[in-house]
Scaffold this active site. Structure first.
Site, PDB file in Angstrom:
ATOM      1  N   SER A  14       0.825  -1.109  -0.079  1.00  0.00           N
ATOM      2  CA  SER A  14      -0.012   0.046   0.069  1.00  0.00           C
ATOM      3  C   SER A  14       0.727   1.228  -0.125  1.00  0.00           C
ATOM      4  O   SER A  14       1.706   1.325   0.853  1.00  0.00           O
ATOM      5  CB  SER A  14      -0.813   0.050   1.236  1.00  0.00           C
ATOM      6  OG  SER A  14      -1.407   1.273   1.497  1.00  0.00           O
ATOM      7  N   ASP A  37       3.330  -8.430  -0.311  1.00  0.00           N
ATOM      8  CA  ASP A  37       2.164  -8.380   0.294  1.00  0.00           C
ATOM      9  C   ASP A  37       1.247  -9.568  -0.019  1.00  0.00           C
ATOM     10  O   ASP A  37       1.842 -10.454  -0.601  1.00  0.00           O
ATOM     11  CB  ASP A  37       1.328  -6.993  -0.346  1.00  0.00           C
ATOM     12  CG  ASP A  37       0.580  -6.310   0.708  1.00  0.00           C
ATOM     13  OD1 ASP A  37      -0.292  -6.941   1.221  1.00  0.00           O
ATOM     14  OD2 ASP A  37       0.576  -5.017   1.021  1.00  0.00           O
ATOM     15  N   ASN A  92       6.787  -6.448   8.711  1.00  0.00           N
ATOM     16  CA  ASN A  92       5.648  -5.100   8.830  1.00  0.00           C
ATOM     17  C   ASN A  92       4.162  -5.549   8.778  1.00  0.00           C
ATOM     18  O   ASN A  92       3.483  -4.743   9.490  1.00  0.00           O
ATOM     19  CB  ASN A  92       6.174  -4.317   7.857  1.00  0.00           C
ATOM     20  CG  ASN A  92       5.084  -3.099   7.651  1.00  0.00           C
ATOM     21  OD1 ASN A  92       4.998  -2.232   8.437  1.00  0.00           O
ATOM     22  ND2 ASN A  92       4.334  -3.068   6.684  1.00  0.00           N
ATOM     23  N   TYR A 159      -5.409  -6.763  19.393  1.00  0.00           N
ATOM     24  CA  TYR A 159      -4.197  -6.268  18.549  1.00  0.00           C
ATOM     25  C   TYR A 159      -3.054  -6.180  19.791  1.00  0.00           C
ATOM     26  O   TYR A 159      -2.187  -6.404  19.508  1.00  0.00           O
ATOM     27  CB  TYR A 159      -4.769  -4.984  18.007  1.00  0.00           C
ATOM     28  CG  TYR A 159      -3.870  -4.311  17.438  1.00  0.00           C
ATOM     29  CD1 TYR A 159      -3.534  -4.581  15.872  1.00  0.00           C
ATOM     30  CD2 TYR A 159      -2.995  -3.397  17.762  1.00  0.00           C
ATOM     31  CE1 TYR A 159      -2.449  -3.792  15.345  1.00  0.00           C
ATOM     32  CE2 TYR A 159      -2.158  -2.570  17.387  1.00  0.00           C
ATOM     33  CZ  TYR A 159      -1.864  -2.771  15.902  1.00  0.00           C
ATOM     34  OH  TYR A 159      -0.740  -1.918  15.261  1.00  0.00           O
ATOM     35  N   ILE A 192       0.319   6.443  13.490  1.00  0.00           N
ATOM     36  CA  ILE A 192       0.785   6.873  12.064  1.00  0.00           C
ATOM     37  C   ILE A 192      -0.246   6.929  11.172  1.00  0.00           C
ATOM     38  O   ILE A 192      -1.178   6.155  10.922  1.00  0.00           O
ATOM     39  CB  ILE A 192       1.983   5.612  11.755  1.00  0.00           C
ATOM     40  CG1 ILE A 192       2.964   5.437  13.052  1.00  0.00           C
ATOM     41  CG2 ILE A 192       2.426   6.371  10.690  1.00  0.00           C
ATOM     42  CD1 ILE A 192       3.623   6.498  13.378  1.00  0.00           C
ATOM     43  N   THR A 194      -1.894   6.425   8.463  1.00  0.00           N
ATOM     44  CA  THR A 194      -1.965   5.383   7.176  1.00  0.00           C
ATOM     45  C   THR A 194      -3.654   4.838   7.321  1.00  0.00           C
ATOM     46  O   THR A 194      -4.364   5.390   7.903  1.00  0.00           O
ATOM     47  CB  THR A 194      -1.276   4.184   7.354  1.00  0.00           C
ATOM     48  OG1 THR A 194      -1.704   3.313   8.539  1.00  0.00           O
ATOM     49  CG2 THR A 194       0.198   4.557   7.788  1.00  0.00           C
ATOM     50  N   MET A 196      -4.590   1.992   8.171  1.00  0.00           N
ATOM     51  CA  MET A 196      -5.116   1.274   9.381  1.00  0.00           C
ATOM     52  C   MET A 196      -5.322   2.535  10.414  1.00  0.00           C
ATOM     53  O   MET A 196      -6.440   2.390  10.990  1.00  0.00           O
ATOM     54  CB  MET A 196      -3.710   0.578  10.042  1.00  0.00           C
ATOM     55  CG  MET A 196      -4.232  -0.015  11.082  1.00  0.00           C
ATOM     56  SD  MET A 196      -2.871  -1.205  12.056  1.00  0.00           S
ATOM     57  CE  MET A 196      -2.550  -2.449  10.676  1.00  0.00           C
TER      58      MET A 196
HETATM   59  N1  LIG Z   1      -0.959   3.066  11.349  1.00  0.00           N
HETATM   60  C1  LIG Z   1      -0.636   2.947  12.834  1.00  0.00           C
HETATM   61  O1  LIG Z   1      -0.815   4.043  13.450  1.00  0.00           O
HETATM   62  C2  LIG Z   1       0.476   1.869  13.397  1.00  0.00           C
HETATM   63  C3  LIG Z   1       0.682   1.946  14.736  1.00  0.00           C
HETATM   64  C4  LIG Z   1       1.287   0.961  15.455  1.00  0.00           C
HETATM   65  C5  LIG Z   1       1.906  -0.077  14.650  1.00  0.00           C
HETATM   66  N2  LIG Z   1       1.383  -0.205  13.358  1.00  0.00           N
HETATM   67  C6  LIG Z   1       2.012  -1.320  12.661  1.00  0.00           C
HETATM   68  O2  LIG Z   1       2.452  -1.107  11.464  1.00  0.00           O
HETATM   69  C7  LIG Z   1       2.533  -2.215  10.333  1.00  0.00           C
HETATM   70  C8  LIG Z   1       2.003  -1.389   9.120  1.00  0.00           C
HETATM   71  O3  LIG Z   1       0.835  -0.971   9.280  1.00  0.00           O
HETATM   72  P1  LIG Z   1       0.060   0.324   8.252  1.00  0.00           P
HETATM   73  O4  LIG Z   1      -0.328   1.349   9.535  1.00  0.00           O
HETATM   74  O5  LIG Z   1       0.965   0.781   7.385  1.00  0.00           O
HETATM   75  O6  LIG Z   1      -1.166  -0.532   7.846  1.00  0.00           O
HETATM   76  P2  LIG Z   1      -1.594  -0.978   6.472  1.00  0.00           P
HETATM   77  O7  LIG Z   1      -3.097  -1.611   6.916  1.00  0.00           O
HETATM   78  O8  LIG Z   1      -1.615   0.277   5.562  1.00  0.00           O
HETATM   79  O9  LIG Z   1      -0.658  -2.068   6.071  1.00  0.00           O
HETATM   80  C9  LIG Z   1      -0.617  -3.366   6.335  1.00  0.00           C
HETATM   81  C10 LIG Z   1      -0.429  -4.241   5.177  1.00  0.00           C
HETATM   82  O10 LIG Z   1      -0.223  -5.427   5.789  1.00  0.00           O
HETATM   83  C11 LIG Z   1      -0.450  -6.215   4.563  1.00  0.00           C
HETATM   84  N3  LIG Z   1      -1.129  -7.626   5.180  1.00  0.00           N
HETATM   85  C12 LIG Z   1      -2.216  -7.642   5.928  1.00  0.00           C
HETATM   86  N4  LIG Z   1      -2.452  -9.048   6.183  1.00  0.00           N
HETATM   87  C13 LIG Z   1      -1.388  -9.709   5.651  1.00  0.00           C
HETATM   88  C14 LIG Z   1      -0.885 -10.993   5.289  1.00  0.00           C
HETATM   89  N5  LIG Z   1      -1.424 -12.214   5.938  1.00  0.00           N
HETATM   90  N6  LIG Z   1       0.211 -11.436   4.790  1.00  0.00           N
HETATM   91  C15 LIG Z   1       0.827 -10.240   4.063  1.00  0.00           C
HETATM   92  N7  LIG Z   1       0.453  -8.917   4.224  1.00  0.00           N
HETATM   93  C16 LIG Z   1      -0.412  -8.821   4.943  1.00  0.00           C
HETATM   94  C17 LIG Z   1      -1.972  -5.446   3.988  1.00  0.00           C
HETATM   95  O11 LIG Z   1      -2.302  -5.755   2.952  1.00  0.00           O
HETATM   96  C18 LIG Z   1      -1.180  -4.010   4.127  1.00  0.00           C
HETATM   97  O12 LIG Z   1      -0.484  -3.722   2.848  1.00  0.00           O
HETATM   98  C19 LIG Z   1       1.481  -2.985  10.792  1.00  0.00           C
HETATM   99  O13 LIG Z   1       1.972  -4.173  11.477  1.00  0.00           O
HETATM  100  C20 LIG Z   1       0.559  -2.546  11.984  1.00  0.00           C
HETATM  101  O14 LIG Z   1       0.297  -3.095  13.089  1.00  0.00           O
HETATM  102  C21 LIG Z   1       0.619   0.712  12.424  1.00  0.00           C
END
Ligand SMILES: NC(=O)c1ccc[n+]([C@@H]2O[C@H](COP(=O)([O-])OP(=O)(O)OC[C@H]3O[C@@H](n4cnc5c(N)ncnc54)[C@H](O)[C@@H]3O)[C@@H](O)[C@H]2O)c1
Length: 264
Positions: A14, A37, A92, A159, A192, A194, A196
Site C-alpha cells: 500500500s 504483500d 511489517n 491487537y 501513524i 495510514t 489503518m
Molecule cells: N498506523 C499505525 O498507527 C500503526 C501503529 C502501530 C503499529 N502499526 C503497525 O505497522 C504495520 C503497518 O501498518 P500500516 O499502518 O502501514 O497499515 P496498512 O493496513 O496500510 O498496512 C498493512 C499491510 O499488511 C498487509 N497484510 C495484511 N495481512 C497480511 C498477510 N496475511 N500477509 C501479508 N501481508 C498482509 C496489508 O495488505 C497491508 O498492505 C502493521 O504491523 C501495524 O500493526 C501501525
C-alpha cells in the site's frame, strides 16, 4: 549504506502504508529491496514496484501471505534463489480491526490478530534465520506497536496482546542469536497516518457516535507532539536499526510515537 545487501519488507504493497515507506527508505540507502504483500493484492504490489522502480532500480516483488508458513517458505526460497540470502528482514505486515470492548471481540478477531501480527513475524524469522546463522550476520526489525508496551484507549485487546507477543518474540530472538552476529529489534509506532489509522477513526466514530474528525482529535490529544506520525518517520527508524551504526543495539522495542505514552 546498504549496498550489496538484500532486504525484504512484508505488507508493503500500500503506497500509503508504513511498509512502502520502509521499502523506499531502504532502497534510497542502497539496499536491494523485495517488497511483499498478500497474493490477493498482486496488482497493487505490481503498481507499487513500478512506482518505486521509476526512482530506484534495486526493487523487486514477491507475494506471500505471512500467516501461512508454506506461502512464506515458498516466497523466501524463490527470493533466495533469484537474488541471494536476505540480510535485512522487516516484519511489517499487520492487521488492526475488532472492537474497543473486550467482550465484543470474537475468537476470529483474536485468531486473525495472532495469525498475521504474531505468527507472520514468527514465519518470517524462521525463514531467514538459518541463512543468517550460516553467514553470521543479519538484522531483523519487527514492526510491533506502542500497544506492544501498554494498553491504549480504543485499541482492541486482540491487537494489543498480539503486539506484546511480537515484542516478546523480538527479545527472545535477540537473546538467542546475539552471539551469532544477528540483531533483532522492534519498532513501536504510535499513531501513524495510514489506512489503518483511518479505519480506527471510522470504527471509533461509529462506536461513539462522533465524527471521524473528533475521533482523530481525541487521539491527537494523547500525543505530546499533538499530531500523528508519518510513515517516513517510522521508516527512518527502521533504517537506523538495520544499519551497522546500530551494531550494539539488539532486543530493544523502540517507540516512534511523538511522545505518546504507552498507556496502562
Ligand atoms: N498506523 C499505525 O498507527 C500503526 C501503529 C502501530 C503499529 N502499526 C503497525 O505497522 C504495520 C503497518 O501498518 P500500516 O499502518 O502501514 O497499515 P496498512 O493496513 O496500510 O498496512 C498493512 C499491510 O499488511 C498487509 N497484510 C495484511 N495481512 C497480511 C498477510 N496475511 N500477509 C501479508 N501481508 C498482509 C496489508 O495488505 C497491508 O498492505 C502493521 O504491523 C501495524 O500493526 C501501525
Amino acid at each position: 549504506m546498504f549496498e550489496g545487501q538484500i532486504a525484504i519488507v512484508t505488507g508493503a504493497g500500500s503506497p500509503a502504508g508504513i511498509g512502502y515507506a520502509v521499502a523506499e527508505e531502504l532502497a534510497k540507502h542502497g539496499a536491494f529491496v523485495v517488497i511483499s504483500d498478500l497474493p490477493a493484492f498482486e496488482a497493487r504490489l505490481d503498481a507499487a514496484v513500478a512506482n518505486l522502480k521509476s526512482r530506484y532500480p534495486n526493487v523487486a516483488m514477491c507475494a506471500m501471505d505471512v500467516s501461512d508458513a508454506g506461502s512464506v517458505d515458498a516466497a523466501f526460497s524463490s527470493i533466495t534463489a533469484n537474488y541471494g540470502p536476505v540480510d535485512i528482514l522487516v516484519n511489517n505486515a499487520g492487521v488492526g480491526g475488532g472492537s474497543s470492548e473486550f467482550l465484543q471481540l470474537s475468537e476470529a478477531d483474536f485468531k486473525s490478530a495472532f495469525d498475521v501480527n504474531f505468527m507472520g513475524a514468527v514465519n518470517g524469522c524462521r525463514a531467514v534465520l538459518p541463512s543468517m546463522r550460516e553467514r553470521g550476520q543479519g538484522a531483523i526489525i519487527n514492526i510491533a506497536s506502542l500497544c506492544g508496551l501498554g494498553a491504549i484507549p480504543e485499541i482492541p485487546v486482540s491487537y494489543t496482546a498480539s503486539k506484546f507477543a511480537v515484542v516478546g518474540l523480538t527479545k527472545g530472538i535477540a537473546l538467542e542469536y546475539a552471539a551469532e552476529g544477528i540483531r533483532c529489534n522492534a519498532i513501536c509506532p504510535g499513531a501513524i497516518n495510514t489506512d489503518m489509522r483511518k479505519h480506527l477513526f471510522e470504527r471509533v466514530a461509529e462506536e461513539q457516535n462522533i465524527s471521524t474528525e473528533d475521533a482523530r482529535a481525541e487521539e491527537d490529544a494523547m500525543i505530546a507532539m499533538g499530531r500523528g506520525g508519518e510513515p517516513s518517520e517510522v521508516a527512518r527508524a527502521v533504517v537506523f536499526l538495520a544499519d551497522k551504526n546500530a551494531s550494539y543495539i539488539t532486543g530493544v522495542a523502540l517507540p516512534v510515537a511523538g511522545g505518546m505514552a504507552p498507556g496502562v
